[in-house]
Design a protein around this motif. Structure first.
Motif, mmCIF file in Angstrom:
data_model
loop_
_atom_site.group_PDB
_atom_site.id
_atom_site.type_symbol
_atom_site.label_atom_id
_atom_site.label_comp_id
_atom_site.label_asym_id
_atom_site.label_seq_id
_atom_site.Cartn_x
_atom_site.Cartn_y
_atom_site.Cartn_z
ATOM 1 N N TRP A 56 -5.845 86.400 13.913
ATOM 2 C CA TRP A 56 -6.896 87.233 13.328
ATOM 3 C C TRP A 56 -6.302 88.460 12.636
ATOM 4 N N SER A 57 -5.378 89.140 13.294
ATOM 5 C CA SER A 57 -4.748 90.327 12.700
ATOM 6 C C SER A 57 -3.950 89.951 11.460
ATOM 7 N N LYS A 60 -6.305 89.284 8.566
ATOM 8 C CA LYS A 60 -6.826 90.533 8.010
ATOM 9 C C LYS A 60 -5.781 91.216 7.136
ATOM 10 N N ASP A 63 -5.758 89.350 3.879
ATOM 11 C CA ASP A 63 -7.007 89.533 3.134
ATOM 12 C C ASP A 63 -7.082 90.976 2.623
ATOM 13 N N GLY A 66 -10.441 92.442 1.750
ATOM 14 C CA GLY A 66 -11.427 92.468 2.817
ATOM 15 C C GLY A 66 -12.614 91.547 2.621
ATOM 16 N N GLY A 68 -12.917 88.340 3.412
ATOM 17 C CA GLY A 68 -13.060 87.242 4.363
ATOM 18 C C GLY A 68 -12.560 85.920 3.818
#
Length: 142
Positions: A56-57, A60, A63, A66, A68
């Motif tokens: 997940w980190s 992010k 990305d 931001g 998604g």
């Protein structure tokens, strides 16, 4: 040096393709999470010098806008940026950013404490007025 970058870029394209991103033009976290646990994808990340212990980190970080959804360019640039060991300049920037955040948070906290004290004082005054009115004291007498 240029050959190494081309080889690196080809590995990233293959990895991105293995995640099923070619059709969609990018990957979602669900796609990333589904593929990150496969041995082949883990091996690709290892050959790129990327240790993805927290999907997940890492997603992010990739990305950058931001949204998604990690597009091909974000994926390539992110993997290139995060591969290998951190540079002293990167660590210095993190320390500088963290220091700024701590100071800013402290100023914000002091501001909010002052504002809440004013709200509390205003509510106390209103409660006193309402109490007096309920006892039959007119507003003119206050």
């Amino acid at each position: 040096m240029l050959d190494n970058k081309e080889s690196h870029l080809q590995k990233l394209r293959t990895l991105f393709s293995k995640m099923g991103a070619e059709e969609a033009g990018g990957i979602t976290f669900g796609m990333f999470e589904e593929k990150i646990n496969s041995q082949a994808v883990r091996e690709y990340f290892e050959t790129l010098g990327l240790d993805v212990w927290d999907p997940w980190s890492f997603f992010k970080l990739l990305d950058s806008d931001g949204g998604g959804f990690v597009e091909v360019e974000e994926f390539f640039l992110g993997c290139l940026r995060f591969s290998g060991a951190a540079k002293a300049m990167d660590v210095g920037k993190l320390i500088q950013d963290q220091t700024w955040l701590i100071r800013s948070q402290g100023r914000f906290q002091r501001y909010m404490e002052d504002e809440l004290c004013q709200v509390k004082d205003g509510l106390t005054s209103m409660a006193d007025v309402l109490s007096a009115i309920s006892r039959g004291v007119s507003c003119a007498q206050l």
